[in-house]
Design a protein around this motif. Structure first.
Motif, PDB file in Angstrom:
ATOM      1  N   LEU A  38       0.814  -1.213   0.000  1.00 47.57           N
ATOM      2  CA  LEU A  38       0.000   0.000   0.000  1.00 47.57           C
ATOM      3  C   LEU A  38       0.847   1.262   0.000  1.00 47.57           C
ATOM      4  O   LEU A  38       0.564   2.209  -0.728  1.00 47.57           O
ATOM      5  CB  LEU A  38      -0.943   0.007   1.208  1.00 47.57           C
ATOM      6  CG  LEU A  38      -2.110  -0.956   1.121  1.00 47.57           C
ATOM      7  CD1 LEU A  38      -2.843  -1.022   2.452  1.00 47.57           C
ATOM      8  CD2 LEU A  38      -3.055  -0.554   0.015  1.00 47.57           C
ATOM      9  N   ARG A  39       1.874   1.291   0.819  1.00 50.97           N
ATOM     10  CA  ARG A  39       2.736   2.476   0.871  1.00 50.97           C
ATOM     11  C   ARG A  39       3.356   2.763  -0.491  1.00 50.97           C
ATOM     12  O   ARG A  39       3.352   3.895  -0.962  1.00 50.97           O
ATOM     13  CB  ARG A  39       3.840   2.284   1.918  1.00 50.97           C
ATOM     14  CG  ARG A  39       3.348   2.447   3.316  1.00 50.97           C
ATOM     15  CD  ARG A  39       4.492   2.307   4.299  1.00 50.97           C
ATOM     16  NE  ARG A  39       4.002   2.470   5.657  1.00 50.97           N
ATOM     17  CZ  ARG A  39       4.540   1.906   6.714  1.00 50.97           C
ATOM     18  NH1 ARG A  39       5.607   1.139   6.589  1.00 50.97           N
ATOM     19  NH2 ARG A  39       4.033   2.113   7.909  1.00 50.97           N
ATOM     20  N   SER A  93       2.339   1.645  -3.468  1.00 54.57           N
ATOM     21  CA  SER A  93       1.287   1.934  -4.446  1.00 54.57           C
ATOM     22  C   SER A  93       0.799   3.366  -4.313  1.00 54.57           C
ATOM     23  O   SER A  93       0.615   4.062  -5.319  1.00 54.57           O
ATOM     24  CB  SER A  93       0.108   0.984  -4.260  1.00 54.57           C
ATOM     25  OG  SER A  93       0.483  -0.337  -4.529  1.00 54.57           O
ATOM     26  N   ARG A  94       0.586   3.805  -3.091  1.00 57.41           N
ATOM     27  CA  ARG A  94       0.087   5.164  -2.882  1.00 57.41           C
ATOM     28  C   ARG A  94       1.091   6.200  -3.371  1.00 57.41           C
ATOM     29  O   ARG A  94       0.711   7.184  -4.010  1.00 57.41           O
ATOM     30  CB  ARG A  94      -0.262   5.369  -1.418  1.00 57.41           C
ATOM     31  CG  ARG A  94      -1.529   4.616  -1.041  1.00 57.41           C
ATOM     32  CD  ARG A  94      -1.820   4.614   0.430  1.00 57.41           C
ATOM     33  NE  ARG A  94      -3.111   3.969   0.677  1.00 57.41           N
ATOM     34  CZ  ARG A  94      -3.481   3.471   1.831  1.00 57.41           C
ATOM     35  NH1 ARG A  94      -2.676   3.540   2.882  1.00 57.41           N
ATOM     36  NH2 ARG A  94      -4.659   2.909   1.960  1.00 57.41           N
ATOM     37  N   ASN A 105       1.134   5.990  -7.222  1.00 52.64           N
ATOM     38  CA  ASN A 105      -0.122   6.454  -7.804  1.00 52.64           C
ATOM     39  C   ASN A 105      -0.262   7.971  -7.711  1.00 52.64           C
ATOM     40  O   ASN A 105      -0.773   8.608  -8.637  1.00 52.64           O
ATOM     41  CB  ASN A 105      -1.312   5.763  -7.149  1.00 52.64           C
ATOM     42  CG  ASN A 105      -1.393   4.305  -7.517  1.00 52.64           C
ATOM     43  OD1 ASN A 105      -0.649   3.815  -8.361  1.00 52.64           O
ATOM     44  ND2 ASN A 105      -2.292   3.591  -6.868  1.00 52.64           N
ATOM     45  N   THR A 116      -5.768   6.684  -9.383  1.00 56.56           N
ATOM     46  CA  THR A 116      -6.591   6.518  -8.186  1.00 56.56           C
ATOM     47  C   THR A 116      -7.206   5.124  -8.217  1.00 56.56           C
ATOM     48  O   THR A 116      -7.208   4.455  -9.253  1.00 56.56           O
ATOM     49  CB  THR A 116      -7.703   7.589  -8.130  1.00 56.56           C
ATOM     50  OG1 THR A 116      -8.459   7.558  -9.347  1.00 56.56           O
ATOM     51  CG2 THR A 116      -7.114   8.979  -7.932  1.00 56.56           C
ATOM     52  N   TRP A 125      -8.705   8.985  -3.601  1.00 54.21           N
ATOM     53  CA  TRP A 125      -7.891   7.896  -3.073  1.00 54.21           C
ATOM     54  C   TRP A 125      -6.756   7.542  -4.014  1.00 54.21           C
ATOM     55  O   TRP A 125      -6.984   7.049  -5.116  1.00 54.21           O
ATOM     56  CB  TRP A 125      -8.729   6.639  -2.878  1.00 54.21           C
ATOM     57  CG  TRP A 125      -9.820   6.778  -1.881  1.00 54.21           C
ATOM     58  CD1 TRP A 125     -10.000   7.782  -0.973  1.00 54.21           C
ATOM     59  CD2 TRP A 125     -10.907   5.876  -1.686  1.00 54.21           C
ATOM     60  NE1 TRP A 125     -11.121   7.556  -0.238  1.00 54.21           N
ATOM     61  CE2 TRP A 125     -11.704   6.395  -0.651  1.00 54.21           C
ATOM     62  CE3 TRP A 125     -11.279   4.695  -2.298  1.00 54.21           C
ATOM     63  CZ2 TRP A 125     -12.842   5.762  -0.184  1.00 54.21           C
ATOM     64  CZ3 TRP A 125     -12.414   4.060  -1.846  1.00 54.21           C
ATOM     65  CH2 TRP A 125     -13.181   4.583  -0.806  1.00 54.21           C
ATOM     66  N   SER A 126      -5.527   7.751  -3.559  1.00 50.25           N
ATOM     67  CA  SER A 126      -4.397   7.249  -4.340  1.00 50.25           C
ATOM     68  C   SER A 126      -4.416   5.728  -4.309  1.00 50.25           C
ATOM     69  O   SER A 126      -3.968   5.083  -5.247  1.00 50.25           O
ATOM     70  CB  SER A 126      -3.071   7.792  -3.811  1.00 50.25           C
ATOM     71  OG  SER A 126      -2.875   7.399  -2.470  1.00 50.25           O
ATOM     72  N   MET A 127      -4.949   5.156  -3.227  1.00 56.02           N
ATOM     73  CA  MET A 127      -5.221   3.724  -3.157  1.00 56.02           C
ATOM     74  C   MET A 127      -5.984   3.424  -1.871  1.00 56.02           C
ATOM     75  O   MET A 127      -5.395   3.323  -0.802  1.00 56.02           O
ATOM     76  CB  MET A 127      -3.938   2.884  -3.206  1.00 56.02           C
ATOM     77  CG  MET A 127      -4.204   1.384  -3.305  1.00 56.02           C
ATOM     78  SD  MET A 127      -5.381   0.879  -4.593  1.00 56.02           S
ATOM     79  CE  MET A 127      -4.665   1.572  -6.058  1.00 56.02           C
ATOM     80  N   ASP A 163      -7.688   0.023   6.906  1.00 55.61           N
ATOM     81  CA  ASP A 163      -6.258  -0.041   6.661  1.00 55.61           C
ATOM     82  C   ASP A 163      -5.654  -1.041   7.610  1.00 55.61           C
ATOM     83  O   ASP A 163      -6.285  -1.551   8.516  1.00 55.61           O
ATOM     84  CB  ASP A 163      -5.613   1.330   6.871  1.00 55.61           C
ATOM     85  CG  ASP A 163      -5.095   1.910   5.571  1.00 55.61           C
ATOM     86  OD1 ASP A 163      -4.834   1.137   4.632  1.00 55.61           O
ATOM     87  OD2 ASP A 163      -4.954   3.129   5.507  1.00 55.61           O
TER      88      ASP A 163
END
Length: 148
Positions: free
Chosen positions: A28-29, A31-32, A35, A41, A94-96, A147
């Motif tokens: 997630l870190r 990807s965000r 992104n 998004t 949302w960036s992810m 999360d």
């Protein structure tokens, strides 16, 4: 498909090994950050060792990202469910986004969507890929995003 405008792409895949919280958090870190840089998004769902993800963004960056996703060795059986042009983002803030569906109590999943009764096996979505978009948008509208 035109090089102009926004695309929306939904895919499913299977983790090579079950993802631990630390693995998901790192995913997630990264990807965000990526992104945000690439104006992508979306939302990622994880359930029973499988992923479902929606990605939105400009044509070239989205296709470049999807190429990296398809080569990522952390998962296999990457299957595109649906891809279409769109005029507006459904996940613009949302960036992810992320939801670990296994962590949502079963009683809270009951009645949410009949598609949550299935895993994210591509065969389950083959005849109704648009339902994957509806499911992901329904998650956007709830407080079920969790999360790690």
């Amino acid at each position: 498909m035109s090089e102009d405008g926004l695309l929306c792409l939904v895919y499913v895949s299977r983790a090579v090994v079950p993802m631990e919280d630390a693995d998901l958090l790192e995913l997630l870190r990264q990807s965000r950050a990526d992104n945000l840089r690439d104006d992508i998004t979306g939302l990622l769902l994880y359930r029973a060792g499988r992923f479902m993800q929606v990605l939105e963004g400009p044509h070239a960056p989205l296709h470049a990202l999807y190429g990296r996703i398809m080569r990522d060795r952390r998962h296999t059986d990457v299957t595109t469910l649906i891809k279409f042009r769109t005029d507006a983002r459904a996940f613009a803030d949302w960036s992810m986004g992320f939801a670990h569906v296994d962590r949502i109590p079963e009683e809270d999943r009951a009645g949410f969507s009949p598609f949550l009764d299935q895993d994210f096996d591509p065969a389950a979505w083959q005849d109704a890929p648009h339902q994957a978009v509806r499911l992901l948008k329904a998650f956007r509208e709830t407080d079920r995003l969790v999360d790690i």
